[in-house]
Design an enzyme around this catalytic site. Sequence first.
Site, PDB file in Angstrom:
ATOM      1  N   GLU A 195     -59.283  16.883 -30.579  1.00  0.00           N
ATOM      2  CA  GLU A 195     -59.291  17.274 -32.000  1.00  0.00           C
ATOM      3  C   GLU A 195     -60.716  17.057 -32.495  1.00  0.00           C
ATOM      4  O   GLU A 195     -61.369  16.064 -32.130  1.00  0.00           O
ATOM      5  CB  GLU A 195     -58.306  16.457 -32.826  1.00  0.00           C
ATOM      6  CG  GLU A 195     -56.851  16.600 -32.398  1.00  0.00           C
ATOM      7  CD  GLU A 195     -56.318  18.018 -32.527  1.00  0.00           C
ATOM      8  OE1 GLU A 195     -56.854  18.766 -33.376  1.00  0.00           O
ATOM      9  OE2 GLU A 195     -55.392  18.378 -31.780  1.00  0.00           O
ATOM     10  N   HIS A 200     -51.133  18.453 -35.527  1.00  0.00           N
ATOM     11  CA  HIS A 200     -51.819  18.433 -34.235  1.00  0.00           C
ATOM     12  C   HIS A 200     -52.436  17.054 -33.984  1.00  0.00           C
ATOM     13  O   HIS A 200     -52.977  16.430 -34.889  1.00  0.00           O
ATOM     14  CB  HIS A 200     -52.926  19.486 -34.209  1.00  0.00           C
ATOM     15  CG  HIS A 200     -52.411  20.879 -34.035  1.00  0.00           C
ATOM     16  ND1 HIS A 200     -52.352  21.503 -32.815  1.00  0.00           N
ATOM     17  CD2 HIS A 200     -51.913  21.757 -34.945  1.00  0.00           C
ATOM     18  CE1 HIS A 200     -51.850  22.720 -32.971  1.00  0.00           C
ATOM     19  NE2 HIS A 200     -51.581  22.897 -34.257  1.00  0.00           N
ATOM     20  N   GLU A 205     -60.524  22.878 -43.177  1.00  0.00           N
ATOM     21  CA  GLU A 205     -59.640  23.583 -42.247  1.00  0.00           C
ATOM     22  C   GLU A 205     -59.253  22.682 -41.075  1.00  0.00           C
ATOM     23  O   GLU A 205     -58.091  22.658 -40.660  1.00  0.00           O
ATOM     24  CB  GLU A 205     -60.325  24.848 -41.722  1.00  0.00           C
ATOM     25  CG  GLU A 205     -60.544  25.931 -42.762  1.00  0.00           C
ATOM     26  CD  GLU A 205     -61.797  25.701 -43.589  1.00  0.00           C
ATOM     27  OE1 GLU A 205     -62.511  24.696 -43.309  1.00  0.00           O
ATOM     28  OE2 GLU A 205     -62.073  26.488 -44.508  1.00  0.00           O
ATOM     29  N   HIS A 237     -55.409  18.526 -38.032  1.00  0.00           N
ATOM     30  CA  HIS A 237     -55.122  17.223 -37.401  1.00  0.00           C
ATOM     31  C   HIS A 237     -54.801  16.102 -38.388  1.00  0.00           C
ATOM     32  O   HIS A 237     -54.283  15.061 -37.996  1.00  0.00           O
ATOM     33  CB  HIS A 237     -56.268  16.805 -36.477  1.00  0.00           C
ATOM     34  CG  HIS A 237     -57.621  16.741 -37.140  1.00  0.00           C
ATOM     35  ND1 HIS A 237     -57.910  15.902 -38.190  1.00  0.00           N
ATOM     36  CD2 HIS A 237     -58.780  17.407 -36.856  1.00  0.00           C
ATOM     37  CE1 HIS A 237     -59.186  16.032 -38.536  1.00  0.00           C
ATOM     38  NE2 HIS A 237     -59.733  16.959 -37.754  1.00  0.00           N
TER      39      HIS A 237
END
Length: 791
Positions: A10, A156, A55, A60
Amino acid sequence: MDRVVIIDTETTGLSPRKGKHRIVNLAAVEIIDGDITGSIFHYFLNPEGKKSTSEAHAVHQIEDSFLLDKPTFCQIAEEFLEFIDGARLSFYNSEFDVDFLQSEIDRCGLDIVFNRDYDVSCLMRDFANRENYGKWVKLDNACIRYGIDITERKSHGAAIDAFITAELYLKFHYSSDKPLAKTPHQNERVEPTAFPIPRAYKDPITGKAIQLNYCKNPNCRNYGVAALNPKRKADGSIMRGLGNDYRFTKTKIGRVLTCIICGTSTKLINNKAFVEESNRQEQIFSNKEICCPDKKLETSRRRTRPCRNAVVNWLDKPKRYTLRGTVPSTVESLKYREAQRIECNACHNPFNVPLNAEYGQKRADINGILFRMLINKGIVNRMEEILDVPITLIYHRIEFFLNQCVEFDRWHIQNNIQALKGKTLEVSMDRQHYLSNWSDKKDSRPTKLVNTSTVDNKTRFVFASTVNFDTTSDWEVIKRDISRCSDLKKPEHKRRYGQYVLSNQEVETDDVDDTLPLKAPNKNLLVQQTYSLMAHLEVMKQYVNEARYTRLFADADEGFELGIGLVMKEQIAASKLYPVLVKAERNNASQMQDKRAWSEQVLLKHGITMSDIKRAKVDREKLAQISQQYWAAEMHKRTIESGSAKSEWLVHPFPKSRHSVQVKPLVGFHGAISVSQTLSENLLDVSTYGVDNYFQMIRRRINMFERPITSATNSKRWNGYASYNPKWAVMIIEILRVYNNYVLTDEKSLKNKGLYQEATTPAQKLGITDKKYTIEDILDFTVASKIKNLQ
C-alpha cells in the site's frame, strides 16, 4: 521444494517517480508446494514525511499520524530480503508493486534489481491472458470469479490483500476449477426515478429556459439535444433508461450522463446554479445605473408607492430627468471637482451625480500612489506606514479602485466592441491556483482559489479574469438556508445552491497531485470550479459573437472540454468558434518524441525537413503549406491505425515553445479522413503564451498571490503573505486586468527587440480605444461626465 512468496504493498500515491510516493504497508505470504504455510512478513512503514493523497487514503485508510513511529523501509530491508531469499515472487500487479519496491531498495543503496535477481510473475497478467481474452481484471473481480470469499475485507491492506492473492494464486495454478466467464453484478441495482435529469431553469433576466444536460461532443449528432427523463410503462411504473439516446454511467464522481451514440460522458449540470452564477458575474462587472433615489418617500405621509423613475436609468432615458447645473466639492482643496445636479421629472427630487469620481473624497492625493503600489507588489501594512493613513482607508480605496476600473472598462467595451467585427481572434485560456488562509490562526489549512482567464495572444488584451470566490452574496443567509433545506445531503445537480462548495470535503483538490489539506472559507462563499468556469465562458460570448472568427486554445483540462462544449454550443454551431485543447509535455516524454520522429519521416517523404520548417517560420505562407502536408500525413496515419492505437491527441510539428506540444481539436476533426486548408490554419499558431504571460504577471505584481513558502523552522506554519482576505485579492486581480489592458504599454518589449515605434496598449492594438490612458484617467472617470459631454 517449490517456494513462492506473494507480495503486496500500500502506498501514498500512484508513482514513486512522478510524485516521489512511498510504501506505507508491506506484506509477504509464503506458499510451499501449493500450500499457504502461515509464515508472513508484515510491516507498516514510515514514509518519512510523504503524505498519502486523498485517493490513496480512501483505498487503504491508513492515517499519516499512525505511521510516525513506524520503521522506515531501510530499517526492515534486510529482514525483507531474507524472507524472500530463494523464492519465486508473485504479485497481482507486478508493474505497480515492483516499481515501488525497486524505488525503496534504491533509496537504501542496495545492489538489488528485482526483475534481474528474482523470478517475478504477475498474476493479473496471467489471469487476463488465460481467462479473460487479454483484458485485465481487478483483484476483487478475479476472486469473485473463482468463488473466493472477500466479504471480510472492508478496506485494502497489504496483509489481507496478500492472503487473498495467495488464495487466488493457488486456485489459478494448482486447482482444476474453472472461473466464471464474467464477473457477476455486485452493486445493488438502483431503481429508476421519475425525474433524474435536472430541470431546465428560466433565466429571470432574459426569460430563456436554460438546459445544459446534453452531449458535450460537438462532433456528435446528439450535441445540443437535451436528455429526457424516462417514460412510464402502461402500469405506471418507470421504465429504465433515458430519452434521446442517453443513459447514466456510474463513475468516481457519481452518476454522469453518457451519450449512447458517441459514448461521451458529461457531468450533470445544475441549470439554476449556472444561471445564478452567470448573472452574478454580469451584475458585478456592469455599469451602475443612475436612478432617482426617491428620498422623499421616507418622509412623505401621503405617498406609499416609490417614484416611477426609481428604476429608470438616467443614462437610458435622460428625458425623464432635468439637469440643474453643477455643485462644487465640499472639500476645500478639491473645489474644482464638481457634481451634476439632476432633478427627477416625476417626483421633483433633486440629487447629485459626481462628474469626477474623487468628488468629496478626503486624502484623494494618495489614490495615484496607492494604486501603483497595489499593482507593484505592495504590502498593505507597509503602505499604511509609508502613506501614514489608517489601514481601513486603504481597503476602502481598493473598493473604490475596483469600481472605477469596472466603470471604465464596461464603458469602453459597450461603446467600442464593434471594433472586433471582421477580426479573427486567437485567444488562450487557462486556470491559475492560489492558496489563502486568513480566518483562523490555529488552523493552517488554506482555501484554494482558482482564477480562470482568457487572453488575446496577439495583443495580450485580457478579456476576462474570473475567480471562484463570491464576496457579493449574503453568505450568512445562504449558509443558514443551506442548513435548513439540507442541501448537503443532496447531489450537486439537485441542490438549491449547487454553485457553492458547502463543506471541507467538497473543496476540489489540485490537479497536480497536491496533498495539502484544504478547507472551505469561514466567511463568504467558494464557488464550484465548474460553475465559475461556465460563467467565465458566458462572459466571453459577447466577444466571440462580435468577432468574425475565434480560435480558442485552452489548457488540457476536462473542465474546459465540458464548459466549452456546453456553454458555447451556439457559437460552435455557427462556426464562429474553433476550440482546441493544448497539452505541453515539459519533460519531452519519449512517447511524444517517438510520434514526432514518425511525423518527421513522413515529412521527409514529401521532401520537407525540420530545418525547412525552422526557416519557414519567417514565411507564413510556406509554413501554412508545410502545416497542411503535416496534418494530411497525421490523418493518413489515423486511418491505418486501429483499436487503442488511435489517440485524440496529436503532436504539433512546430510549437512556439521549446516543449513538445499535443493538440486536441474539439470540432470537426474526429473521424475526418481529409484535412482542409481551414484545419491547417486553425492549428498553425496553437499556443497558450498569452494567458501564461498574464498569469506570470499576476505572480510578479500582486503580493497576495506570490507563491507561499513554508517556514524552514516549522513545516506546518503558513506564510504570512498568504493571509489576506481573498475578497481584496480578487479585487486587485480585476484592477490589474484593467491596468494591463488600458495603461500598460509594450514599450519595454519594443526596446528589447530594438524596434523604435510608438508603444501601445492592448486595448489600442485590439481597437477598443484609440489612445493610451493613465491611472489618473481611470481614477477620474465617471459615466455621467461622458454622457454630459455627449449631450
